[in-house]
Design a protein around this motif. Structure first.
Motif, short mmCIF file in Angstrom:
data_model
loop_
_atom_site.label_atom_id
_atom_site.label_comp_id
_atom_site.label_asym_id
_atom_site.label_seq_id
_atom_site.Cartn_x
_atom_site.Cartn_y
_atom_site.Cartn_z
N MET A 92 8.16 -15.48 -8.61
CA MET A 92 7.81 -15.16 -7.60
C MET A 92 7.92 -16.84 -6.83
O MET A 92 7.29 -17.86 -6.66
CB MET A 92 5.80 -15.07 -7.37
CG MET A 92 5.28 -14.57 -6.97
SD MET A 92 3.88 -14.27 -6.80
CE MET A 92 2.71 -14.98 -7.64
N THR A 93 8.54 -17.02 -5.85
CA THR A 93 8.39 -17.49 -4.57
C THR A 93 8.37 -17.73 -3.56
O THR A 93 8.18 -18.44 -2.20
CB THR A 93 9.90 -18.11 -4.61
OG1 THR A 93 10.84 -17.03 -4.37
CG2 THR A 93 10.45 -18.89 -6.38
N ARG A 94 8.04 -16.24 -2.97
CA ARG A 94 6.83 -16.01 -1.44
C ARG A 94 6.98 -15.08 -1.43
O ARG A 94 5.84 -14.03 -2.25
CB ARG A 94 8.51 -15.27 -0.51
CG ARG A 94 9.60 -16.30 -0.55
CD ARG A 94 10.48 -15.67 0.59
NE ARG A 94 11.43 -16.21 0.66
CZ ARG A 94 12.53 -17.32 0.29
NH1 ARG A 94 12.76 -17.64 -1.06
NH2 ARG A 94 13.51 -17.60 0.56
N VAL A 95 5.02 -15.26 -0.49
CA VAL A 95 4.08 -14.17 -0.17
C VAL A 95 4.62 -13.03 0.21
O VAL A 95 5.23 -12.66 0.75
CB VAL A 95 3.50 -14.61 1.38
CG1 VAL A 95 2.48 -14.02 1.21
CG2 VAL A 95 2.87 -16.11 0.52
N ASP A 96 4.10 -11.78 -0.39
CA ASP A 96 4.64 -10.64 0.05
C ASP A 96 3.97 -9.58 -0.04
O ASP A 96 2.58 -9.59 -0.46
CB ASP A 96 5.27 -9.93 -1.57
CG ASP A 96 6.17 -8.44 -1.13
OD1 ASP A 96 5.78 -8.29 -0.14
OD2 ASP A 96 5.55 -8.21 -2.28
N LEU A 97 4.07 -9.30 1.95
CA LEU A 97 3.11 -8.27 2.19
C LEU A 97 2.98 -6.43 2.03
O LEU A 97 2.80 -5.80 3.17
CB LEU A 97 2.99 -8.45 3.66
CG LEU A 97 1.64 -10.54 4.19
CD1 LEU A 97 1.82 -10.24 5.27
CD2 LEU A 97 0.52 -10.53 2.68
N ALA A 98 4.02 -6.47 1.40
CA ALA A 98 4.11 -5.31 1.16
C ALA A 98 3.23 -4.13 0.36
O ALA A 98 2.12 -4.86 -0.05
CB ALA A 98 5.34 -4.73 -0.15
N GLY A 99 2.80 -3.19 1.61
CA GLY A 99 1.82 -2.17 0.99
C GLY A 99 1.18 -2.44 2.53
O GLY A 99 -0.06 -1.67 2.54
N LEU A 100 1.07 -3.22 3.63
CA LEU A 100 0.29 -3.59 4.38
C LEU A 100 0.85 -3.23 5.32
O LEU A 100 1.91 -4.12 6.49
CB LEU A 100 -0.13 -5.31 4.83
CG LEU A 100 -1.14 -5.54 3.24
CD1 LEU A 100 -1.06 -7.30 2.66
CD2 LEU A 100 -2.75 -5.15 3.81
N THR A 101 0.13 -2.66 6.70
CA THR A 101 1.02 -2.90 7.43
C THR A 101 -0.07 -3.46 9.08
O THR A 101 -0.67 -3.16 9.28
CB THR A 101 1.16 -0.79 8.43
OG1 THR A 101 1.56 -0.50 6.85
CG2 THR A 101 1.80 -0.43 9.41
N PRO A 102 1.03 -4.27 9.96
CA PRO A 102 0.74 -4.50 11.02
C PRO A 102 -0.16 -3.25 11.91
O PRO A 102 0.83 -3.09 12.77
CB PRO A 102 0.92 -5.30 11.15
CG PRO A 102 2.28 -5.09 10.86
CD PRO A 102 2.07 -4.37 9.22
N ARG A 103 -1.00 -3.36 12.16
CA ARG A 103 -1.32 -2.50 13.77
C ARG A 103 -1.12 -3.54 15.07
O ARG A 103 -0.80 -4.80 15.19
CB ARG A 103 -2.60 -2.07 13.85
CG ARG A 103 -2.66 -1.08 12.56
CD ARG A 103 -1.83 -0.36 12.42
NE ARG A 103 -2.35 0.51 11.78
CZ ARG A 103 -1.77 2.00 11.26
NH1 ARG A 103 0.11 2.27 11.44
NH2 ARG A 103 -1.94 2.83 9.83
#
Length: 397
Positions: free
Chosen positions: A1-12
């Motif tokens: 793991m080397t990056r921040v992953d926001l998969a599954g989160l949707t910006p409104r």
């Protein structure tokens, strides 16, 4: 793991109040098996004290806003734990309140990570794990006994190490923005911007957790740069959605499709522009605790001098590597410089001439950088002056 992953989160769609922009993050489904809840300290508003006896007649006292309890016991609704000082643990940092309207909180290095009973719960202080990782960066100081380092540097390292931060209630406009805007259904996080510069990211596993912890953003710590952007920055433009070819909209289905296209464009613009540095920067992760199928990490950036936006943070991931919890702290340019300098010194075994050569600068300029960074006490001034004269004589000859 080397990056921040926001998969599954949707910006409104962004919510704007003056110079503050909030971008809600929504999950289609909560992260199963983990809940996060707040543990209050004391009864006084704002900051409350916590003390621990370190032995030898020394007592460590600090001021902390609140704690988090990560619970993977699947026992149902979160419950409050005991107050501070009941199990012999200490807070991670000392904070002192100054007399200025905006209260700068000095953060001092002190370790804390605590597994609590029952065994399927971990108590920690939000952001303090991340800040501890930064303050502990090469905390031991010089590893080689070079003449230029003082006896105190060789004996005590960087102790004490301190940085300044501001509480959220001193970030102009943040309190009003958090109070005014509604929380979205399914919201599990938020990206906070000050003058459209990313100030912090906050993510939790479940919408109920977010509703309970939403006000805690005012008690979190924010960097000096964020405070200045919010105080001096101009209001930012509000989010607007425009349908470029309105002539093609003839039915409600056409309007719905056009609105969804605007939402998709906003998500892409947010992730590729506004949050790009946070999401694309490679980080050094350190696992702090295992929690069943979850893991608590903290991370540090590469401290590249050419990259202005850099964050430290902490996160909890599940067994698939998905982000269940995230909290970040944006470093100021001075903090990035200090991290960069410490990294380069350590890479060169704290040899000043080798470090100056690696940085492409002179011995005298490196010494100046060390002093400017606040590490002057580490230097043996007589040895540094003597070596500087030797180098100048060698160049003349």
């Amino acid at each position: 793991m080397t990056r921040v992953d926001l998969a599954g989160l949707t910006p409104r769609a962004a919510q704007v109040w003056g110079g503050i922009r909030l971008v809600p993050l929504v999950r289609d489904e909560p992260v199963e098996g983990l809940r996060l809840h707040r543990e209050a300290y004391g009864s006084s508003p704002g900051l409350s004290p916590d003390s621990v006896d370190l032995g030898g007649g020394v007592q460590y006292t600090s001021y902390i806003p609140h704690g988090f309890v990560a619970d993977w016991s699947r026992e149902g609704a979160p419950g409050a734990g005991p107050g501070p000082g009941t199990d012999g643990e200490s807070a991670a940092y000392g904070t002192q309140l100054g007399g200025a309207p905006a209260r700068r909180l000095p953060l001092r290095h002190h370790r804390m990570a605590k597994r609590r009973r029952p065994e399927k719960r971990v108590r920690f202080l939000p952001l303090h794990l991340a800040l501890e990782g930064y303050l502990a960066l090469h905390f031991g100081g010089p590893t080689m006994v070079w003449d230029e380092w003082s006896r105190e540097a060789l004996r005590q390292g960087l102790s004490p190490r301190a940085e300044d931060a501001y509480a959220g209630w001193d970030v102009r406009g943040l309190g009003e923005a958090l109070r005014i805007f509604e929380i979205h259904p399914g919201q599990c996080g938020v990206m906070v911007y000050a003058s459209d510069a990313l100030a912090a990211a906050f993510v939790v596993p479940h919408p109920e957790d977010y509703r309970a912890l939403h006000p805690s953003l005012l008690q979190d710590l924010y960097g000096e740069l964020v405070h200045q952007y919010a105080l001096f920055g101009a209001p930012v433009p509000e989010f607007t959605a425009r349908i470029s070819d309105a002539g093609r909209v003839r039915t409600l289905a056409d309007l719905r499709s056009a609105a969804r296209e605007q939402e998709r464009s906003w998500r892409e613009a947010h992730d590729s522009l506004m949050a790009r540095d946070l999401l694309e920067t490679p980080y050094a992760f350190e696992r702090v605790a295992r929690m069943g199928g979850f893991a608590l990490h903290r991370f540090l950036p590469p401290f590249h001098r050419g990259q202005r936006e850099q964050h430290i943070g902490e996160l909890i991931t599940d067994h698939k590597g998905r982000t269940a919890y995230l909290k970040t702290f944006r470093l100021s340019e001075n903090q990035i410089r200090r991290g960069h300098l410490l990294r380069r010194l350590a890479d060169c075994d704290w040899h000043l001439e080798s470090t100056a050569e690696a940085l492409g600068t002179s011995y005298d300029d490196l010494v100046r950088r060390i002093r400017t960074a606040g590490f002057e006490s580490l230097l043996n001034e007589h040895a540094v002056a003597r070596r500087s004269r030797e180098i100048r004589r060698a160049r003349k000859n």
